[in-house]
Design a protein around this motif. Structure first.
Motif, PDB file in Angstrom:
ATOM      1  N   VAL A  37       1.789   2.492  -0.954  1.00 40.73           N
ATOM      2  CA  VAL A  37       1.478   3.608  -1.846  1.00 40.73           C
ATOM      3  C   VAL A  37       0.126   3.386  -2.509  1.00 40.73           C
ATOM      4  O   VAL A  37      -0.156   2.297  -3.015  1.00 40.73           O
ATOM      5  CB  VAL A  37       2.549   3.778  -2.948  1.00 40.73           C
ATOM      6  CG1 VAL A  37       2.261   5.023  -3.783  1.00 40.73           C
ATOM      7  CG2 VAL A  37       3.936   3.865  -2.353  1.00 40.73           C
TER       8      VAL A  37
ATOM      9  N   ALA B  44       7.690   6.914  -5.572  1.00 44.00           N
ATOM     10  CA  ALA B  44       7.383   7.282  -4.187  1.00 44.00           C
ATOM     11  C   ALA B  44       8.624   7.881  -3.534  1.00 44.00           C
ATOM     12  O   ALA B  44       8.538   8.861  -2.789  1.00 44.00           O
ATOM     13  CB  ALA B  44       6.913   6.056  -3.412  1.00 44.00           C
TER      14      ALA B  44
ATOM     15  N   GLY C 133       9.396  11.450  -5.034  1.00 40.57           N
ATOM     16  CA  GLY C 133       8.357  12.461  -4.831  1.00 40.57           C
ATOM     17  C   GLY C 133       7.496  12.696  -6.054  1.00 40.57           C
ATOM     18  O   GLY C 133       6.586  13.517  -6.042  1.00 40.57           O
TER      19      GLY C 133
ATOM     20  N   ASN D   1       3.451  11.932  -6.223  1.00 40.75           N
ATOM     21  CA  ASN D   1       2.475  12.970  -5.870  1.00 40.75           C
ATOM     22  C   ASN D   1       1.886  13.658  -7.082  1.00 40.75           C
ATOM     23  O   ASN D   1       0.709  13.976  -7.111  1.00 40.75           O
ATOM     24  CB  ASN D   1       3.138  14.030  -4.985  1.00 40.75           C
ATOM     25  CG  ASN D   1       3.281  13.548  -3.572  1.00 40.75           C
ATOM     26  OD1 ASN D   1       2.415  12.820  -3.078  1.00 40.75           O
ATOM     27  ND2 ASN D   1       4.375  13.898  -2.920  1.00 40.75           N
TER      28      ASN D   1
ATOM     29  N   GLU E 248       0.188   8.535  -3.332  1.00 40.98           N
ATOM     30  CA  GLU E 248       0.464   9.003  -1.985  1.00 40.98           C
ATOM     31  C   GLU E 248       1.062   7.868  -1.161  1.00 40.98           C
ATOM     32  O   GLU E 248       0.584   6.736  -1.244  1.00 40.98           O
ATOM     33  CB  GLU E 248      -0.860   9.451  -1.355  1.00 40.98           C
ATOM     34  CG  GLU E 248      -0.714  10.407  -0.212  1.00 40.98           C
ATOM     35  CD  GLU E 248      -2.067  10.701   0.432  1.00 40.98           C
ATOM     36  OE1 GLU E 248      -2.080  11.197   1.547  1.00 40.98           O
ATOM     37  OE2 GLU E 248      -3.114  10.396  -0.194  1.00 40.98           O
ATOM     38  N   VAL E 249       2.104   8.179  -0.407  1.00 42.82           N
ATOM     39  CA  VAL E 249       2.636   7.189   0.525  1.00 42.82           C
ATOM     40  C   VAL E 249       1.761   7.258   1.771  1.00 42.82           C
ATOM     41  O   VAL E 249       1.818   8.243   2.503  1.00 42.82           O
ATOM     42  CB  VAL E 249       4.108   7.489   0.885  1.00 42.82           C
ATOM     43  CG1 VAL E 249       4.635   6.454   1.872  1.00 42.82           C
ATOM     44  CG2 VAL E 249       4.960   7.529  -0.373  1.00 42.82           C
ATOM     45  N   VAL E 250       0.929   6.244   1.985  1.00 42.07           N
ATOM     46  CA  VAL E 250      -0.024   6.333   3.091  1.00 42.07           C
ATOM     47  C   VAL E 250       0.494   5.685   4.363  1.00 42.07           C
ATOM     48  O   VAL E 250      -0.022   5.922   5.439  1.00 42.07           O
ATOM     49  CB  VAL E 250      -1.392   5.703   2.721  1.00 42.07           C
ATOM     50  CG1 VAL E 250      -2.102   6.564   1.689  1.00 42.07           C
ATOM     51  CG2 VAL E 250      -1.222   4.286   2.220  1.00 42.07           C
TER      52      VAL E 250
ATOM     53  N   ARG F 130       7.821   4.857   6.192  1.00 39.81           N
ATOM     54  CA  ARG F 130       8.669   6.042   6.054  1.00 39.81           C
ATOM     55  C   ARG F 130       9.796   5.772   5.067  1.00 39.81           C
ATOM     56  O   ARG F 130      10.213   4.632   4.878  1.00 39.81           O
ATOM     57  CB  ARG F 130       9.327   6.446   7.391  1.00 39.81           C
ATOM     58  CG  ARG F 130       8.439   6.586   8.603  1.00 39.81           C
ATOM     59  CD  ARG F 130       7.231   7.459   8.414  1.00 39.81           C
ATOM     60  NE  ARG F 130       7.479   8.851   8.096  1.00 39.81           N
ATOM     61  CZ  ARG F 130       6.493   9.696   7.761  1.00 39.81           C
ATOM     62  NH1 ARG F 130       5.242   9.273   7.692  1.00 39.81           N
ATOM     63  NH2 ARG F 130       6.765  10.938   7.486  1.00 39.81           N
TER      64      ARG F 130
ATOM     65  N   ASP G  74      14.122  12.058   7.017  1.00 41.02           N
ATOM     66  CA  ASP G  74      12.833  11.548   6.577  1.00 41.02           C
ATOM     67  C   ASP G  74      12.409  12.336   5.332  1.00 41.02           C
ATOM     68  O   ASP G  74      12.192  13.533   5.391  1.00 41.02           O
ATOM     69  CB  ASP G  74      11.805  11.732   7.706  1.00 41.02           C
ATOM     70  CG  ASP G  74      10.472  11.085   7.350  1.00 41.02           C
ATOM     71  OD1 ASP G  74      10.236  10.831   6.150  1.00 41.02           O
ATOM     72  OD2 ASP G  74       9.683  10.826   8.270  1.00 41.02           O
TER      73      ASP G  74
ATOM     74  N   THR H 149       9.837  11.262   3.280  1.00 43.24           N
ATOM     75  CA  THR H 149       8.601  10.635   2.814  1.00 43.24           C
ATOM     76  C   THR H 149       7.713  11.581   2.012  1.00 43.24           C
ATOM     77  O   THR H 149       7.090  11.179   1.046  1.00 43.24           O
ATOM     78  CB  THR H 149       7.807  10.071   4.012  1.00 43.24           C
ATOM     79  OG1 THR H 149       8.721   9.339   4.812  1.00 43.24           O
ATOM     80  CG2 THR H 149       6.683   9.178   3.560  1.00 43.24           C
ATOM     81  N   SER H 150       7.647  12.845   2.410  1.00 43.34           N
ATOM     82  CA  SER H 150       6.778  13.739   1.640  1.00 43.34           C
ATOM     83  C   SER H 150       7.547  14.913   1.053  1.00 43.34           C
ATOM     84  O   SER H 150       7.007  15.990   0.854  1.00 43.34           O
ATOM     85  CB  SER H 150       5.629  14.228   2.524  1.00 43.34           C
ATOM     86  OG  SER H 150       6.166  14.725   3.732  1.00 43.34           O
TER      87      SER H 150
ATOM     88  N   SER I 268       9.536  17.232  -1.741  1.00 46.38           N
ATOM     89  CA  SER I 268       9.245  17.554  -3.141  1.00 46.38           C
ATOM     90  C   SER I 268      10.412  17.100  -4.014  1.00 46.38           C
ATOM     91  O   SER I 268      11.542  17.007  -3.546  1.00 46.38           O
ATOM     92  CB  SER I 268       9.062  19.058  -3.299  1.00 46.38           C
ATOM     93  OG  SER I 268      10.313  19.702  -3.208  1.00 46.38           O
TER      94      SER I 268
END
Lengths: 249, 293
Positions: free
Chosen positions: A13, A51, A54, A57, A62-64, A67, A74, A76-77, A79
Motif C-alpha cells: 500500500v 486497505a 476501502g 482510498n 492505494e493498494v498497488v 490482492r 476479489d 481489492t478496489s 468501495s
C-alpha cells in the motif's frame, strides 16, 4: 480446512503515490475467529485495515500490489459502501463518533445500508442495546459528550448495526482505562461466541489482544514478522521482549 | 409607540428575506463544513433561469419545475467535477473552490441568458395591508409564510429522515461516514440540490423585490452577518439571525439615523455581527466544537 473469510495476498500500500506504508502483508481470517495484528506505532496495522475496508482510498492511499479476497471475491478496489453491504465494516482508530449526533442517531447511521425497513432497523437497535445496556441509558445524549469507553461502545455498536460477518477493529484500547479495555474486549468476545462475528483487530496492547484472539500476526515495518496461534506466540521467548512487551517468563 | 412597532414589524419581515438566503449557506455548511461562496450565484442563476423561461411564455409551474431540474443538474455537476475530487481536503481548499465556482456560475448565467435586467412579477400585490393600525407589506408577509414552510420542511428533513441524519453524520466526520457505508456523493448531491431549491425560492422573492439582475448575487453579503449572529450550523439560527438583522437595521435607521446622519442601514448589521463575534463566536444557535478534556 474451511475457506478463509478474508485473505490478503502480498499486499503493498502506498500513500500519496510515494509513501510506502505496507510493503508485503499476507494474512487469513477464518470464519468465526478473532485475529490480532500486533506491532508498534507506524508498523502498518491501521493501513492494512484501511486497505481492506476501502477507506485508504479516501486518504489517497492505494493498494498497488497484491490482492484482497473476502467471501471468495476479489475486493481489492471495492468501495466502503459495497463492503458494508457484504457485511465487512471497519471501526476506526480513535472511535470517530459523530459528535453532534445523539448516541441513538450514531447507531442508526450504521444500519442504513443493510436495513431498508424501519422495523428491521429498530430490531437491530434493540439487539445493540442488549449487548451495550449503557448505550440505551445514553441514547438521547450527544455522542461527543460521552466518555471514551462509551464512545468506543458507540463505534462498535454502530458497526454491528450493519450485522457484519467481519469487523475490522482498530486500536480499541487506545486512551482507555484498563478496566474499560477489559470490558470492551469482553463484549467483543461475547459477540464472537454468540453471534459468530469475526474480528480482525489492530492493537498495540499485546497482552490483552493475545488473551482474547485466536491467531496473531506481528507486523514490523509493513511486513509480517511472525505469525501463529496466540498460544504459540505467547510461548516464543524471542518475540516476547522484542515485540510483545511481555516480561520473559 | 405605534410607529415604533410598525418599524419593528416591517424590519422583522424584511429580515426574513435575509434568512432565506442564509438558509442556503447553512445547508451546505452543515454537510461539508464549508462556507459556500457560490450561494449568491446560485440564487442569481436560479432567478435568471426562471425569469428568462417565464418571458418565453412557459406557464409558471412548468417554469418552476424546469428551473428546479436545472438546479439539480447543476448540483450533480458540482458534485461530479468538483467535490468528488476534493474529499478529505482541508476546508480552505473547498472554500477556494466555491469562490471559483461562484464566478463560473455567474459567467454561465450571463452567457446563457444575457446581462440585461428583468422584472419579475409573482402575482403578489405589494400594497400595504393595515393590521391593527399598522401598515405592513403584503409581499413581506407572504415571504415570511414561505420561509416558515421552508423551515418546517428542512427541520423535518434533517432530524427525522435517513437522508438528514446521514447528512449530519457527514458534516461531523467524513471518514466515519464512509466507514458506515454512507455514500458521500449521494449526500452531497442531495444537499446541493436542496441548497439550489432554497436559492430558487430566495431568488424569486428577491428578484420580485429588486428585479432580476447581477447585483442579486450580492445579497450574500447581507447573509453574512445573519450567519454570524445565528450560527453557521442552525437553520433556526438563520431565521432568528435574519429577524435580528432586519429589525435592528430598520430601527437603527429610523431612530439613530437622524442623529448621526443616516445611511446606517447599510453598515449597522456588520457592526452588530462584529459585536457577536467578540461575545459569542459560534452565534446564538451555532454548534460549538465539542472538546472533552
Amino acid at each position: 480446512m474451511t475457506a478463509p473469510l478474508l485473505q490478503l495476498d502480498n499486499i503493498e500500500v502506498i500513500y500519496d503515490k510515494v509513501i510506502l506504508a505496507v510493503r508485503n502483508i499476507s494474512l487469513k481470517v477464518a470464519p468465526g475467529s478473532i485475529v490480532a495484528l500486533l506491532g508498534a506505532n507506524g508498523a502498518g496495522k491501521s493501513t492494512t485495515l484501511k486497505a481492506i475496508s476501502g477507506l485508504a482510498n479516501a486518504e489517497r492511499g492505494e493498494v498497488v500490489d497484491g490482492r484482497i479476497y473476502y467471501l471468495n471475491r476479489d475486493i481489492t478496489s471495492a468501495s466502503p459502501h459495497s463492503l458494508v453491504e457484504l457485511g465487512l465494516v471497519q471501526v476506526l482508530e480513535g472511535r470517530h463518533c459523530f459528535a453532534h449526533l445523539s448516541v441513538e442517531e450514531n447507531l442508526l447511521t450504521g444500519g442504513y445500508v443493510r436495513h431498508r425497513s424501519r422495523a428491521r432497523l429498530t430490531e437491530s437497535l434493540e439487539k445493540i442495546y442488549h449487548y451495550f445496556p449503557r448505550l440505551k441509558l445514553l441514547r438521547r445524549n450527544q455522542a461527543g459528550y460521552t466518555s471514551g469507553g462509551e464512545q468506543q461502545m458507540v463505534a462498535i455498536g454502530r458497526a454491528l448495526m450493519a450485522e457484519p460477518k467481519l469487523v475490522l477493529l482498530d486500536e480499541p484500547s487506545m486512551g482507555l482505562a484498563p478496566l474499560v479495555v477489559e470490558e470492551i474486549f469482553e463484549i467483543v468476545h461475547t459477540l464472537n461466541r454468540q453471534q459468530g462475528v469475526s474480528f480482525l483487530l489492530a492493537e498495540q496492547n499485546a497482552s490483552i489482544a493475545l488473551k482474547y484472539a485466536d491467531v496473531g500476526y506481528i507486523i514490523e515495518s509493513g511486513r509480517v514478522a511472525a505469525e501463529g496461534t496466540t498460544a504459540d506466540l505467547k510461548n516464543r521467548s524471542d518475540l516476547q521482549a522484542l515485540y510483545l512487551g511481555l516480561e520473559a517468563a | 409607540m405605534e410607529f415604533f412597532f410598525e418599524v419593528l414589524l416591517g424590519g422583522l419581515l424584511a429580515g426574513v428575506m435575509y434568512s432565506l438566503v442564509a438558509i442556503g449557506f447553512v445547508l451546505i455548511y452543515k454537510a461539508s463544513g464549508v462556507f459556500n461562496f457560490a450561494q449568491g450565484s446560485m440564487v442569481l442563476f436560479a432567478a435568471l433561469t426562471f425569469v428568462s423561461l417565464l418571458e418565453r411564455g412557459i406557464p409558471f409551474w412548468l417554469t418552476f419545475g424546469i428551473t428546479m431540474l436545472t438546479m439539480v443538474v447543476l448540483a450533480w455537476a458540482i458534485e461530479r467535477f468538483m467535490l468528488r475530487k476534493l474529499v478529505n481536503r482541508p476546508p480552505i481548499t473547498l472554500f477556494m473552490a466555491t469562490l471559483g465556482l461562484s464566478y463560473m456560475i455567474e459567467g454561465l448565467a450571463q452567457a446563457v441568458w444575457g446581462a440585461q435586467v428583468h422584472g419579475l412579477e409573482l402575482g403578489i400585490s405589494d400594497e400595504p395591508l393595515e393590521l391593527g393600525g399598522m401598515l405592513l407589506s403584503q409581499f413581506d408577509i407572504f415571504a415570511a409564510g414561505v420561509a416558515g414552510v421552508l423551515v418546517i420542511f428542512l427541520s423535518w428533513l434533517f432530524n427525522k429522515t435517513r437522508t438528514g441524519i446521514s447528512l449530519r453524520a457527514v458534516a461531523d466526520d467524513q471518514l466515519a461516514a464512509l466507514a458506515v457505508g454512507i455514500k458521500l456523493q449521494r449526500i452531497w448531491l442531495i444537499v446541493w440540490a436542496v441548497a439550489g431549491f432554497v436559492g430558487l425560492v430566495a431568488g424569486l422573492l428577491w428578484g420580485a423585490r429588486l428585479g432580476v439582475q447581477f447585483s442579486l448575487s450580492l445579497v450574500v453579503l447581507k447573509a453574512l452577518p445573519v450567519l454570524i449572529i445565528g450560527g453557521f450550523t442552525s437553520i433556526g439560527g438563520a431565521i432568528v439571525g435574519g429577524l435580528i438583522i432586519g429589525a435592528s437595521e430598520k430601527l437603527a435607521e429610523v431612530f439613530i439615523g437622524p442623529i448621526i446622519g443616516g445611511g446606517i442601514e447599510n453598515w449597522f448589521p456588520y457592526v452588530l455581527a462584529l459585536v457577536f463575534l467578540l461575545v459569542r463566536p459560534a452565534g446564538i444557535f451555532g454548534e460549538r466544537a465539542i472538546e472533552r478534556v
